[in-house]
Motif scaffolding. Structure first.
Motif, PDB file in Angstrom:
ATOM      1  N   ARG A 178     -19.297 -18.044   9.119  1.00 12.76           N
ATOM      2  CA  ARG A 178     -19.216 -19.368   9.726  1.00 12.76           C
ATOM      3  C   ARG A 178     -17.779 -19.802  10.031  1.00 12.76           C
ATOM      4  O   ARG A 178     -17.559 -20.852  10.618  1.00 12.76           O
ATOM      5  N   ILE A 179     -16.810 -19.003   9.645  1.00 13.61           N
ATOM      6  CA  ILE A 179     -15.403 -19.370   9.814  1.00 13.61           C
ATOM      7  C   ILE A 179     -14.901 -18.889  11.170  1.00 13.61           C
ATOM      8  O   ILE A 179     -14.976 -17.709  11.491  1.00 13.61           O
ATOM      9  N   ALA A 180     -14.399 -19.828  11.962  1.00 12.11           N
ATOM     10  CA  ALA A 180     -13.849 -19.492  13.274  1.00 12.11           C
ATOM     11  C   ALA A 180     -12.397 -19.045  13.101  1.00 12.11           C
ATOM     12  O   ALA A 180     -11.590 -19.751  12.504  1.00 12.11           O
ATOM     13  N   ALA A 181     -12.093 -17.850  13.579  1.00  9.96           N
ATOM     14  CA  ALA A 181     -10.726 -17.328  13.471  1.00  9.96           C
ATOM     15  C   ALA A 181     -10.519 -16.280  14.554  1.00  9.96           C
ATOM     16  O   ALA A 181     -11.471 -15.633  14.999  1.00  9.96           O
ATOM     17  N   ASP A 182      -9.274 -16.137  14.995  1.00  6.31           N
ATOM     18  CA  ASP A 182      -8.943 -15.116  15.982  1.00  6.31           C
ATOM     19  C   ASP A 182      -9.005 -13.720  15.385  1.00  6.31           C
ATOM     20  O   ASP A 182      -9.318 -12.757  16.069  1.00  6.31           O
ATOM     21  N   ALA A 183      -8.660 -13.600  14.109  1.00  7.43           N
ATOM     22  CA  ALA A 183      -8.639 -12.299  13.427  1.00  7.43           C
ATOM     23  C   ALA A 183      -8.631 -12.537  11.927  1.00  7.43           C
ATOM     24  O   ALA A 183      -8.373 -13.641  11.457  1.00  7.43           O
ATOM     25  N   PHE A 184      -8.911 -11.465  11.193  1.00 12.79           N
ATOM     26  CA  PHE A 184      -8.960 -11.530   9.745  1.00 12.79           C
ATOM     27  C   PHE A 184      -8.040 -10.483   9.136  1.00 12.79           C
ATOM     28  O   PHE A 184      -7.915  -9.384   9.664  1.00 12.79           O
ATOM     29  N   VAL A 185      -7.417 -10.833   8.025  1.00 19.18           N
ATOM     30  CA  VAL A 185      -6.622  -9.918   7.215  1.00 19.18           C
ATOM     31  C   VAL A 185      -7.314  -9.850   5.860  1.00 19.18           C
ATOM     32  O   VAL A 185      -7.653 -10.886   5.288  1.00 19.18           O
ATOM     33  N   ILE A 186      -7.540  -8.655   5.364  1.00 20.41           N
ATOM     34  CA  ILE A 186      -8.152  -8.505   4.044  1.00 20.41           C
ATOM     35  C   ILE A 186      -7.049  -8.178   3.051  1.00 20.41           C
ATOM     36  O   ILE A 186      -6.438  -7.115   3.125  1.00 20.41           O
ATOM     37  N   SER A 189     -20.081  -7.158  12.101  1.00 23.12           N
ATOM     38  CA  SER A 189     -20.388  -8.431  12.745  1.00 23.12           C
ATOM     39  C   SER A 189     -19.486  -8.709  13.943  1.00 23.12           C
ATOM     40  O   SER A 189     -19.551  -9.785  14.533  1.00 23.12           O
ATOM     41  N   GLY A 190     -18.625  -7.723  14.289  1.00 19.50           N
ATOM     42  CA  GLY A 190     -17.759  -7.873  15.451  1.00 19.50           C
ATOM     43  C   GLY A 190     -16.536  -8.731  15.226  1.00 19.50           C
ATOM     44  O   GLY A 190     -15.865  -9.122  16.179  1.00 19.50           O
ATOM     45  N   ARG A 191     -16.218  -9.002  13.982  1.00 21.94           N
ATOM     46  CA  ARG A 191     -15.037  -9.821  13.674  1.00 21.94           C
ATOM     47  C   ARG A 191     -13.792  -8.939  13.687  1.00 21.94           C
ATOM     48  O   ARG A 191     -13.783  -7.863  13.093  1.00 21.94           O
ATOM     49  N   PRO A 192     -12.733  -9.353  14.379  1.00 24.34           N
ATOM     50  CA  PRO A 192     -11.528  -8.523  14.467  1.00 24.34           C
ATOM     51  C   PRO A 192     -10.709  -8.526  13.178  1.00 24.34           C
ATOM     52  O   PRO A 192     -10.556  -9.551  12.528  1.00 24.34           O
ATOM     53  N   LEU A 193     -10.208  -7.348  12.825  1.00 24.48           N
ATOM     54  CA  LEU A 193      -9.325  -7.185  11.673  1.00 24.48           C
ATOM     55  C   LEU A 193      -7.926  -6.840  12.172  1.00 24.48           C
ATOM     56  O   LEU A 193      -7.771  -6.138  13.167  1.00 24.48           O
ATOM     57  N   VAL A 194      -6.923  -7.309  11.475  1.00 25.18           N
ATOM     58  CA  VAL A 194      -5.545  -6.960  11.803  1.00 25.18           C
ATOM     59  C   VAL A 194      -4.851  -6.459  10.542  1.00 25.18           C
ATOM     60  O   VAL A 194      -5.261  -6.756   9.425  1.00 25.18           O
ATOM     61  N   THR A 195      -3.807  -5.678  10.748  1.00 26.22           N
ATOM     62  CA  THR A 195      -3.001  -5.166   9.642  1.00 26.22           C
ATOM     63  C   THR A 195      -1.699  -5.957   9.594  1.00 26.22           C
ATOM     64  O   THR A 195      -1.049  -6.162  10.618  1.00 26.22           O
ATOM     65  N   VAL A 196      -1.331  -6.375   8.420  1.00 26.61           N
ATOM     66  CA  VAL A 196      -0.074  -7.100   8.218  1.00 26.61           C
ATOM     67  C   VAL A 196       0.797  -6.235   7.344  1.00 26.61           C
ATOM     68  O   VAL A 196       0.373  -5.729   6.310  1.00 26.61           O
ATOM     69  N   ARG A 197       2.026  -6.026   7.786  1.00 24.91           N
ATOM     70  CA  ARG A 197       2.949  -5.169   7.041  1.00 24.91           C
ATOM     71  C   ARG A 197       4.286  -5.876   6.942  1.00 24.91           C
ATOM     72  O   ARG A 197       4.821  -6.372   7.929  1.00 24.91           O
ATOM     73  N   HIS A 198       4.828  -5.938   5.742  1.00 22.06           N
ATOM     74  CA  HIS A 198       6.146  -6.527   5.541  1.00 22.06           C
ATOM     75  C   HIS A 198       7.174  -5.712   6.303  1.00 22.06           C
ATOM     76  O   HIS A 198       7.119  -4.469   6.295  1.00 22.06           O
ATOM     77  N   PRO A 199       8.131  -6.353   6.967  1.00 17.43           N
ATOM     78  CA  PRO A 199       9.106  -5.605   7.776  1.00 17.43           C
ATOM     79  C   PRO A 199       9.981  -4.626   6.985  1.00 17.43           C
ATOM     80  O   PRO A 199      10.520  -3.688   7.552  1.00 17.43           O
ATOM     81  N   HIS A 200      10.076  -4.794   5.684  1.00 13.10           N
ATOM     82  CA  HIS A 200      10.892  -3.887   4.873  1.00 13.10           C
ATOM     83  C   HIS A 200      10.061  -2.825   4.153  1.00 13.10           C
ATOM     84  O   HIS A 200      10.603  -2.028   3.388  1.00 13.10           O
ATOM     85  N   ALA A 201       8.753  -2.826   4.382  1.00  9.20           N
ATOM     86  CA  ALA A 201       7.888  -1.824   3.757  1.00  9.20           C
ATOM     87  C   ALA A 201       8.126  -0.479   4.424  1.00  9.20           C
ATOM     88  O   ALA A 201       8.430  -0.389   5.599  1.00  9.20           O
TER      89      ALA A 201
END
Length: 70
Positions: A31-39, A57-69
């Motif tokens: 039920r949550i409206a969002a452009d993308a999800f990060v787990i 369910s067709g919900r988009p996932l994105v990857t988030v990475r710290h710039p120093h990783a």
């Protein structure tokens, strides 16, 4: 921008944690409206299960990475 996050503790729904709103629980994510999800869950099995459910369910996932990783 971060819209908020979900937490399995229903008593947190509607509150702010570290300045971000708790939008509901993982089970309420449909039920949550969002452009993308990060787990951001450390347990691999739980993270994989939630990712599979979101993808199914067709919900988009994105990857988030710290710039120093590495």
């Amino acid at each position: 921008a971060l819209a908020g996050f979900v937490d399995d503790r229903p008593e947190l729904t509607g509150t702010l944690v570290s300045g971000a709103p708790v939008l509901g629980t993982v089970r309420e994510i449909a039920r949550i409206a969002a452009d993308a999800f990060v787990i951001a869950i450390g347990d691999n099995a739980t993270r994989a299960q939630i990712a599979a459910e979101l993808r199914a369910s067709g919900r988009p996932l994105v990857t988030v990475r710290h710039p120093h990783a590495s």
